[in-house]
Design a protein around this motif. Sequence first.
Motif, PDB file in Angstrom:
ATOM      1  N   ALA A 180     -55.237  51.044  22.056  1.00  0.00           N
ATOM      2  CA  ALA A 180     -54.298  52.082  21.633  1.00  0.00           C
ATOM      3  C   ALA A 180     -53.290  52.381  22.735  1.00  0.00           C
ATOM      4  CB  ALA A 180     -55.056  53.347  21.257  1.00  0.00           C
ATOM      5  N   ARG A 181     -52.042  52.490  22.342  1.00  0.00           N
ATOM      6  CA  ARG A 181     -50.956  52.875  23.243  1.00  0.00           C
ATOM      7  C   ARG A 181     -50.107  53.906  22.532  1.00  0.00           C
ATOM      8  NH1 ARG A 181     -52.356  47.646  24.262  1.00  0.00           N
ATOM      9  NH2 ARG A 181     -52.074  46.822  26.379  1.00  0.00           N
ATOM     10  N   SER A 182     -49.627  54.889  23.262  1.00  0.00           N
ATOM     11  CA  SER A 182     -48.908  55.995  22.624  1.00  0.00           C
ATOM     12  C   SER A 182     -47.403  55.772  22.561  1.00  0.00           C
ATOM     13  CB  SER A 182     -49.201  57.310  23.363  1.00  0.00           C
ATOM     14  OG  SER A 182     -48.849  57.198  24.729  1.00  0.00           O
ATOM     15  N   GLU A 183     -46.851  54.995  23.464  1.00  0.00           N
ATOM     16  CA  GLU A 183     -45.402  54.801  23.523  1.00  0.00           C
ATOM     17  C   GLU A 183     -44.985  53.564  22.724  1.00  0.00           C
ATOM     18  OE1 GLU A 183     -43.302  56.937  24.856  1.00  0.00           O
ATOM     19  OE2 GLU A 183     -44.980  58.213  25.445  1.00  0.00           O
ATOM     20  N   LEU A 184     -43.904  53.706  21.987  1.00  0.00           N
ATOM     21  CA  LEU A 184     -43.411  52.600  21.160  1.00  0.00           C
ATOM     22  C   LEU A 184     -43.132  51.364  22.008  1.00  0.00           C
ATOM     23  CD1 LEU A 184     -42.412  51.535  18.408  1.00  0.00           C
ATOM     24  CD2 LEU A 184     -40.156  52.442  18.991  1.00  0.00           C
ATOM     25  N   ALA A 185     -42.522  51.541  23.158  1.00  0.00           N
ATOM     26  CA  ALA A 185     -42.188  50.393  24.003  1.00  0.00           C
ATOM     27  C   ALA A 185     -43.446  49.655  24.443  1.00  0.00           C
ATOM     28  CB  ALA A 185     -41.384  50.851  25.215  1.00  0.00           C
ATOM     29  N   GLN A 222     -46.338  49.649  22.827  1.00  0.00           N
ATOM     30  CA  GLN A 222     -46.884  49.003  21.638  1.00  0.00           C
ATOM     31  C   GLN A 222     -46.132  47.706  21.352  1.00  0.00           C
ATOM     32  OE1 GLN A 222     -46.424  52.024  18.663  1.00  0.00           O
ATOM     33  NE2 GLN A 222     -48.168  53.232  19.363  1.00  0.00           N
ATOM     34  N   ARG A 223     -44.824  47.760  21.435  1.00  0.00           N
ATOM     35  CA  ARG A 223     -44.034  46.568  21.164  1.00  0.00           C
ATOM     36  C   ARG A 223     -44.325  45.460  22.173  1.00  0.00           C
ATOM     37  NH1 ARG A 223     -37.996  46.918  18.938  1.00  0.00           N
ATOM     38  NH2 ARG A 223     -38.427  44.690  19.152  1.00  0.00           N
ATOM     39  N   ALA A 224     -44.522  45.841  23.424  1.00  0.00           N
ATOM     40  CA  ALA A 224     -44.752  44.839  24.465  1.00  0.00           C
ATOM     41  C   ALA A 224     -46.020  44.027  24.187  1.00  0.00           C
ATOM     42  CB  ALA A 224     -44.826  45.513  25.834  1.00  0.00           C
ATOM     43  N   VAL A 225     -47.095  44.712  23.792  1.00  0.00           N
ATOM     44  CA  VAL A 225     -48.340  43.971  23.561  1.00  0.00           C
ATOM     45  C   VAL A 225     -48.263  43.165  22.263  1.00  0.00           C
ATOM     46  CG1 VAL A 225     -49.617  45.793  22.327  1.00  0.00           C
ATOM     47  CG2 VAL A 225     -50.853  44.123  23.726  1.00  0.00           C
ATOM     48  N   PHE A 226     -47.596  43.697  21.239  1.00  0.00           N
ATOM     49  CA  PHE A 226     -47.416  42.908  20.019  1.00  0.00           C
ATOM     50  C   PHE A 226     -46.513  41.699  20.279  1.00  0.00           C
ATOM     51  CE2 PHE A 226     -48.457  46.933  17.530  1.00  0.00           C
ATOM     52  CZ  PHE A 226     -49.698  46.461  17.139  1.00  0.00           C
ATOM     53  N   ALA A 227     -45.575  41.843  21.186  1.00  0.00           N
ATOM     54  CA  ALA A 227     -44.730  40.701  21.559  1.00  0.00           C
ATOM     55  C   ALA A 227     -45.569  39.599  22.196  1.00  0.00           C
ATOM     56  CB  ALA A 227     -43.623  41.141  22.510  1.00  0.00           C
ATOM     57  N   GLU A 228     -46.596  39.983  22.954  1.00  0.00           N
ATOM     58  CA  GLU A 228     -47.499  38.980  23.532  1.00  0.00           C
ATOM     59  C   GLU A 228     -48.230  38.205  22.443  1.00  0.00           C
ATOM     60  OE1 GLU A 228     -50.069  40.237  26.738  1.00  0.00           O
ATOM     61  OE2 GLU A 228     -48.742  41.895  27.195  1.00  0.00           O
ATOM     62  N   VAL A 229     -48.689  38.928  21.409  1.00  0.00           N
ATOM     63  CA  VAL A 229     -49.360  38.257  20.297  1.00  0.00           C
ATOM     64  C   VAL A 229     -48.383  37.302  19.603  1.00  0.00           C
ATOM     65  CG1 VAL A 229     -50.643  38.556  18.154  1.00  0.00           C
ATOM     66  CG2 VAL A 229     -50.857  40.268  19.973  1.00  0.00           C
ATOM     67  N   ARG A 230     -47.176  37.778  19.372  1.00  0.00           N
ATOM     68  CA  ARG A 230     -46.170  36.925  18.725  1.00  0.00           C
ATOM     69  C   ARG A 230     -45.897  35.670  19.550  1.00  0.00           C
ATOM     70  NH1 ARG A 230     -41.216  36.869  20.072  1.00  0.00           N
ATOM     71  NH2 ARG A 230     -41.174  39.028  20.805  1.00  0.00           N
ATOM     72  N   GLN A 231     -45.840  35.815  20.853  1.00  0.00           N
ATOM     73  CA  GLN A 231     -45.599  34.650  21.706  1.00  0.00           C
ATOM     74  C   GLN A 231     -46.746  33.648  21.609  1.00  0.00           C
ATOM     75  OE1 GLN A 231     -44.904  36.641  25.434  1.00  0.00           O
ATOM     76  NE2 GLN A 231     -42.977  37.531  24.700  1.00  0.00           N
ATOM     77  N   CYS A 232     -47.982  34.162  21.533  1.00  0.00           N
ATOM     78  CA  CYS A 232     -49.137  33.272  21.309  1.00  0.00           C
ATOM     79  C   CYS A 232     -48.984  32.520  19.992  1.00  0.00           C
ATOM     80  CB  CYS A 232     -50.434  34.073  21.299  1.00  0.00           C
ATOM     81  SG  CYS A 232     -50.952  34.747  22.894  1.00  0.00           S
ATOM     82  N   PHE A 233     -48.575  33.249  18.959  1.00  0.00           N
ATOM     83  CA  PHE A 233     -48.372  32.648  17.637  1.00  0.00           C
ATOM     84  C   PHE A 233     -47.301  31.557  17.702  1.00  0.00           C
ATOM     85  CE2 PHE A 233     -45.898  32.441  13.746  1.00  0.00           C
ATOM     86  CZ  PHE A 233     -46.863  32.246  12.772  1.00  0.00           C
ATOM     87  N   GLU A 234     -46.178  31.880  18.324  1.00  0.00           N
ATOM     88  CA  GLU A 234     -45.071  30.920  18.381  1.00  0.00           C
ATOM     89  C   GLU A 234     -45.467  29.658  19.145  1.00  0.00           C
ATOM     90  OE1 GLU A 234     -42.019  33.345  20.064  1.00  0.00           O
ATOM     91  OE2 GLU A 234     -41.406  34.178  18.121  1.00  0.00           O
ATOM     92  N   ALA A 275     -44.137  49.300  15.370  1.00  0.00           N
ATOM     93  CA  ALA A 275     -43.970  48.404  16.517  1.00  0.00           C
ATOM     94  C   ALA A 275     -44.384  46.989  16.149  1.00  0.00           C
ATOM     95  CB  ALA A 275     -44.786  48.914  17.705  1.00  0.00           C
ATOM     96  N   ALA A 276     -45.458  46.859  15.379  1.00  0.00           N
ATOM     97  CA  ALA A 276     -45.928  45.538  14.974  1.00  0.00           C
ATOM     98  C   ALA A 276     -44.890  44.831  14.103  1.00  0.00           C
ATOM     99  CB  ALA A 276     -47.257  45.663  14.228  1.00  0.00           C
ATOM    100  N   ILE A 277     -44.301  45.553  13.173  1.00  0.00           N
ATOM    101  CA  ILE A 277     -43.274  44.957  12.316  1.00  0.00           C
ATOM    102  C   ILE A 277     -42.072  44.518  13.137  1.00  0.00           C
ATOM    103  CG2 ILE A 277     -41.610  45.466  10.474  1.00  0.00           C
ATOM    104  CD1 ILE A 277     -43.803  47.247   9.218  1.00  0.00           C
ATOM    105  N   ALA A 278     -41.692  45.332  14.120  1.00  0.00           N
ATOM    106  CA  ALA A 278     -40.560  44.979  14.976  1.00  0.00           C
ATOM    107  C   ALA A 278     -40.811  43.687  15.736  1.00  0.00           C
ATOM    108  CB  ALA A 278     -40.276  46.119  15.955  1.00  0.00           C
ATOM    109  N   GLU A 279     -42.095  43.363  15.948  1.00  0.00           N
ATOM    110  CA  GLU A 279     -42.443  42.157  16.704  1.00  0.00           C
ATOM    111  C   GLU A 279     -42.964  41.034  15.816  1.00  0.00           C
ATOM    112  OE1 GLU A 279     -41.573  41.588  19.671  1.00  0.00           O
ATOM    113  OE2 GLU A 279     -40.923  43.625  20.186  1.00  0.00           O
ATOM    114  N   GLY A 280     -42.769  41.144  14.505  1.00  0.00           N
ATOM    115  CA  GLY A 280     -43.025  40.002  13.642  1.00  0.00           C
ATOM    116  C   GLY A 280     -44.243  40.053  12.758  1.00  0.00           C
ATOM    117  N   ALA A 281     -44.941  41.193  12.670  1.00  0.00           N
ATOM    118  CA  ALA A 281     -46.117  41.271  11.798  1.00  0.00           C
ATOM    119  C   ALA A 281     -45.752  40.896  10.363  1.00  0.00           C
ATOM    120  CB  ALA A 281     -46.711  42.676  11.830  1.00  0.00           C
ATOM    121  N   THR A 282     -46.624  40.122   9.728  1.00  0.00           N
ATOM    122  CA  THR A 282     -46.436  39.803   8.311  1.00  0.00           C
ATOM    123  C   THR A 282     -47.459  40.515   7.431  1.00  0.00           C
ATOM    124  OG1 THR A 282     -47.850  37.837   8.429  1.00  0.00           O
ATOM    125  CG2 THR A 282     -45.503  37.532   8.885  1.00  0.00           C
TER     126      THR A 282
END
Length: 230
Positions: free
Chosen positions: A169-174, A176-188, A210-217
Amino acid sequence: MIDEASIKGNIAELLERIRTCAQESGRSPHSVKLMAVSKTRPASAIRAALAGGLSDIGENYIQEARAKQEELSSEAICWHCIGPIQSNKSRTVAEHFDWVHTVDRLKLAKRLSQQRPPELPPLNICLQVNIDREPQKAGVAPEQLAELAEAVSSLPNLRLRGLMAIPAARSELAEQRAVFAEVRQCFEQLAKQHTYMDTLSMGMSRDFPAAIAEGATIVRIGTEIFGARD
Protein backbone atom coordinates in the motif's frame (compact mmCIF):
# COMPACT_ATOMS: atom_id res chain seq x y z
CA MET A 1 -30.00 -8.06 2.98
CA ILE A 2 -28.29 -7.24 -0.31
CA ASP A 3 -29.03 -3.77 -1.65
CA GLU A 4 -29.02 -4.43 -5.39
CA ALA A 5 -29.66 -0.79 -6.25
CA SER A 6 -26.59 0.34 -4.28
CA ILE A 7 -24.38 -2.26 -5.92
CA LYS A 8 -25.61 -1.32 -9.39
CA GLY A 9 -25.07 2.36 -8.58
CA ASN A 10 -21.55 1.67 -7.31
CA ILE A 11 -20.72 -0.20 -10.49
CA ALA A 12 -22.04 2.60 -12.70
CA GLU A 13 -19.92 5.12 -10.78
CA LEU A 14 -16.82 2.92 -11.00
CA LEU A 15 -17.24 2.36 -14.72
CA GLU A 16 -17.43 6.10 -15.22
CA ARG A 17 -14.29 6.63 -13.14
CA ILE A 18 -12.50 3.92 -15.11
CA ARG A 19 -13.60 5.54 -18.37
CA THR A 20 -12.27 8.92 -17.21
CA CYS A 21 -8.97 7.48 -15.99
CA ALA A 22 -8.44 5.63 -19.25
CA GLN A 23 -9.22 8.64 -21.40
CA GLU A 24 -6.94 10.87 -19.33
CA SER A 25 -4.16 8.36 -20.01
CA GLY A 26 -4.86 8.34 -23.74
CA ARG A 27 -6.39 4.88 -23.63
CA SER A 28 -9.68 3.45 -24.80
CA PRO A 29 -12.16 2.93 -21.95
CA HIS A 30 -12.78 -0.52 -23.43
CA SER A 31 -9.17 -1.50 -22.73
CA VAL A 32 -9.84 -1.78 -18.97
CA LYS A 33 -12.05 -4.51 -17.51
CA LEU A 34 -13.71 -4.21 -14.10
CA MET A 35 -13.61 -7.40 -12.06
CA ALA A 36 -15.85 -7.72 -9.00
CA VAL A 37 -13.99 -9.30 -6.08
CA SER A 38 -16.63 -11.25 -4.20
CA LYS A 39 -14.79 -13.11 -1.44
CA THR A 40 -17.02 -13.52 1.64
CA ARG A 41 -19.96 -12.07 -0.32
CA PRO A 42 -23.08 -14.17 -0.95
CA ALA A 43 -24.23 -15.33 -4.34
CA SER A 44 -27.02 -12.74 -4.19
CA ALA A 45 -24.38 -9.98 -4.21
CA ILE A 46 -22.83 -11.48 -7.32
CA ARG A 47 -26.25 -11.56 -8.95
CA ALA A 48 -26.56 -7.84 -8.21
CA ALA A 49 -23.17 -7.23 -9.83
CA LEU A 50 -24.28 -9.17 -12.89
CA ALA A 51 -27.42 -7.04 -13.03
CA GLY A 52 -25.10 -4.03 -12.95
CA GLY A 53 -23.45 -5.19 -16.14
CA LEU A 54 -20.41 -7.13 -14.90
CA SER A 55 -19.49 -10.67 -15.89
CA ASP A 56 -15.97 -11.09 -14.46
CA ILE A 57 -15.98 -12.36 -10.87
CA GLY A 58 -12.86 -12.86 -8.76
CA GLU A 59 -12.76 -15.28 -5.85
CA ASN A 60 -9.97 -15.87 -3.31
CA TYR A 61 -11.18 -18.96 -1.49
CA ILE A 62 -11.71 -22.08 -3.57
CA GLN A 63 -14.24 -23.93 -1.41
CA GLU A 64 -16.34 -20.79 -0.93
CA ALA A 65 -16.18 -20.10 -4.65
CA ARG A 66 -17.39 -23.56 -5.58
CA ALA A 67 -20.55 -23.16 -3.51
CA LYS A 68 -21.31 -19.91 -5.28
CA GLN A 69 -20.48 -21.35 -8.70
CA GLU A 70 -23.01 -24.12 -8.15
CA GLU A 71 -25.66 -21.67 -7.00
CA LEU A 72 -24.99 -19.44 -10.01
CA SER A 73 -24.47 -22.21 -12.57
CA SER A 74 -27.12 -20.81 -14.90
CA GLU A 75 -25.44 -17.39 -15.11
CA ALA A 76 -22.90 -16.30 -17.74
CA ILE A 77 -19.88 -15.65 -15.50
CA CYS A 78 -16.17 -15.59 -16.20
CA TRP A 79 -14.62 -16.93 -12.99
CA HIS A 80 -11.18 -15.69 -11.91
CA CYS A 81 -9.14 -17.35 -9.16
CA ILE A 82 -7.23 -14.52 -7.48
CA GLY A 83 -6.15 -16.24 -4.27
CA PRO A 84 -3.39 -18.67 -3.32
CA ILE A 85 -3.87 -22.26 -4.45
CA GLN A 86 -2.94 -25.19 -2.27
CA SER A 87 -1.84 -28.34 -4.10
CA ASN A 88 -4.95 -30.24 -3.02
CA LYS A 89 -7.17 -27.53 -4.55
CA SER A 90 -5.47 -27.29 -7.95
CA ARG A 91 -7.79 -29.82 -9.62
CA THR A 92 -10.87 -27.90 -8.48
CA VAL A 93 -9.41 -24.70 -9.91
CA ALA A 94 -8.42 -26.38 -13.17
CA GLU A 95 -11.92 -27.78 -13.60
CA HIS A 96 -14.05 -24.81 -12.56
CA PHE A 97 -12.28 -21.52 -13.27
CA ASP A 98 -11.58 -19.59 -16.47
CA TRP A 99 -8.59 -17.61 -15.19
CA VAL A 100 -5.89 -18.00 -12.55
CA HIS A 101 -4.03 -14.82 -11.55
CA THR A 102 -1.77 -16.31 -8.89
CA VAL A 103 0.66 -18.67 -10.61
CA ASP A 104 4.11 -18.14 -9.11
CA ARG A 105 5.75 -21.57 -9.42
CA LEU A 106 6.15 -24.11 -12.16
CA LYS A 107 4.90 -27.02 -10.05
CA LEU A 108 1.50 -25.35 -9.71
CA ALA A 109 1.35 -24.50 -13.41
CA LYS A 110 2.11 -28.11 -14.35
CA ARG A 111 -0.65 -29.40 -12.07
CA LEU A 112 -3.17 -26.96 -13.54
CA SER A 113 -2.23 -27.99 -17.07
CA GLN A 114 -2.41 -31.71 -16.29
CA GLN A 115 -5.74 -31.35 -14.49
CA ARG A 116 -7.49 -29.08 -16.99
CA PRO A 117 -10.30 -31.11 -18.59
CA PRO A 118 -9.64 -31.64 -22.32
CA GLU A 119 -13.12 -30.49 -23.29
CA LEU A 120 -12.48 -27.03 -21.80
CA PRO A 121 -10.47 -24.26 -23.47
CA PRO A 122 -6.98 -23.58 -22.13
CA LEU A 123 -6.88 -22.02 -18.67
CA ASN A 124 -5.91 -18.34 -18.82
CA ILE A 125 -2.87 -17.67 -16.64
CA CYS A 126 -1.34 -14.57 -15.10
CA LEU A 127 1.99 -14.86 -13.34
CA GLN A 128 1.94 -13.17 -9.95
CA VAL A 129 4.98 -10.93 -9.53
CA ASN A 130 6.12 -9.86 -6.06
CA ILE A 131 7.17 -6.45 -7.26
CA ASP A 132 8.11 -5.18 -3.78
CA ARG A 133 9.90 -8.43 -2.90
CA GLU A 134 7.88 -8.71 0.33
CA PRO A 135 8.91 -11.93 2.12
CA GLN A 136 5.40 -12.56 3.48
CA LYS A 137 3.71 -12.15 0.09
CA ALA A 138 3.28 -14.67 -2.71
CA GLY A 139 4.68 -14.04 -6.14
CA VAL A 140 7.79 -14.58 -8.18
CA ALA A 141 10.68 -12.11 -8.07
CA PRO A 142 10.94 -9.92 -11.18
CA GLU A 143 14.26 -11.44 -12.23
CA GLN A 144 12.69 -14.93 -12.23
CA LEU A 145 9.75 -14.03 -14.46
CA ALA A 146 11.38 -14.81 -17.78
CA GLU A 147 12.27 -18.38 -16.81
CA LEU A 148 8.82 -19.08 -15.38
CA ALA A 149 7.04 -17.51 -18.35
CA GLU A 150 9.03 -19.63 -20.79
CA ALA A 151 8.12 -22.81 -18.92
CA VAL A 152 4.44 -21.94 -18.45
CA SER A 153 4.04 -20.93 -22.10
CA SER A 154 5.03 -24.44 -23.16
CA LEU A 155 2.34 -26.22 -21.11
CA PRO A 156 -0.41 -27.55 -23.38
CA ASN A 157 -3.58 -26.67 -21.47
CA LEU A 158 -2.63 -23.20 -20.27
CA ARG A 159 -2.65 -19.85 -22.03
CA LEU A 160 -0.19 -17.32 -20.64
CA ARG A 161 -1.95 -13.95 -20.68
CA GLY A 162 0.20 -11.63 -18.57
CA LEU A 163 1.07 -10.51 -15.06
CA MET A 164 -0.73 -9.83 -11.80
CA ALA A 165 0.62 -7.78 -8.91
CA ILE A 166 -0.48 -6.63 -5.46
CA PRO A 167 2.02 -3.93 -4.49
CA ALA A 168 2.43 -2.77 -0.93
CA ALA A 169 0.00 0.00 0.00
CA ARG A 170 1.14 3.51 -0.89
CA SER A 171 -0.79 6.69 -0.18
CA GLU A 172 0.61 9.04 -2.82
CA LEU A 173 -0.47 8.79 -6.45
CA ALA A 174 3.09 9.29 -7.70
CA GLU A 175 4.35 6.43 -5.54
CA GLN A 176 1.52 4.18 -6.68
CA ARG A 177 2.25 4.97 -10.30
CA ALA A 178 5.96 4.32 -9.87
CA VAL A 179 5.49 0.76 -8.62
CA PHE A 180 2.82 -0.02 -11.23
CA ALA A 181 5.24 1.29 -13.85
CA GLU A 182 7.73 -1.33 -12.65
CA VAL A 183 5.14 -4.05 -13.21
CA ARG A 184 4.39 -2.67 -16.67
CA GLN A 185 8.09 -2.69 -17.52
CA CYS A 186 8.30 -6.35 -16.47
CA PHE A 187 5.32 -7.06 -18.73
CA GLU A 188 6.82 -5.20 -21.68
CA GLN A 189 10.09 -7.08 -21.31
CA LEU A 190 8.29 -10.43 -21.31
CA ALA A 191 6.06 -9.42 -24.21
CA LYS A 192 9.09 -9.10 -26.46
CA GLN A 193 9.34 -12.89 -26.29
CA HIS A 194 5.67 -13.72 -25.66
CA THR A 195 3.99 -11.35 -28.06
CA TYR A 196 0.49 -12.75 -27.44
CA MET A 197 0.42 -11.55 -23.80
CA ASP A 198 -2.29 -8.93 -23.34
CA THR A 199 -3.16 -8.69 -19.63
CA LEU A 200 -1.98 -6.59 -16.70
CA SER A 201 -4.08 -7.45 -13.66
CA MET A 202 -3.30 -4.71 -11.16
CA GLY A 203 -5.12 -2.07 -9.16
CA MET A 204 -7.68 -2.40 -6.39
CA SER A 205 -10.09 -0.02 -4.66
CA ARG A 206 -7.34 2.10 -3.15
CA ASP A 207 -5.09 2.51 -6.18
CA PHE A 208 -6.83 1.59 -9.43
CA PRO A 209 -6.52 5.08 -11.02
CA ALA A 210 -2.72 4.81 -10.76
CA ALA A 211 -2.84 1.27 -12.15
CA ILE A 212 -4.90 2.36 -15.15
CA ALA A 213 -2.49 5.22 -15.81
CA GLU A 214 0.29 2.63 -16.01
CA GLY A 215 -1.48 0.17 -18.29
CA ALA A 216 -3.75 -2.06 -16.19
CA THR A 217 -6.20 -4.04 -18.31
CA ILE A 218 -8.04 -5.63 -15.35
CA VAL A 219 -8.74 -3.86 -12.07
CA ARG A 220 -9.94 -5.94 -9.12
CA ILE A 221 -12.51 -4.12 -6.99
CA GLY A 222 -14.42 -5.41 -3.98
CA THR A 223 -15.31 -2.87 -1.31
CA GLU A 224 -16.23 -0.05 -3.72
CA ILE A 225 -18.73 -2.37 -5.41
CA PHE A 226 -20.20 -4.29 -2.49
CA GLY A 227 -19.56 -1.90 0.40
CA ALA A 228 -17.69 -2.50 3.64
CA ARG A 229 -17.76 -6.00 5.05
CA ASP A 230 -19.76 -6.57 8.21
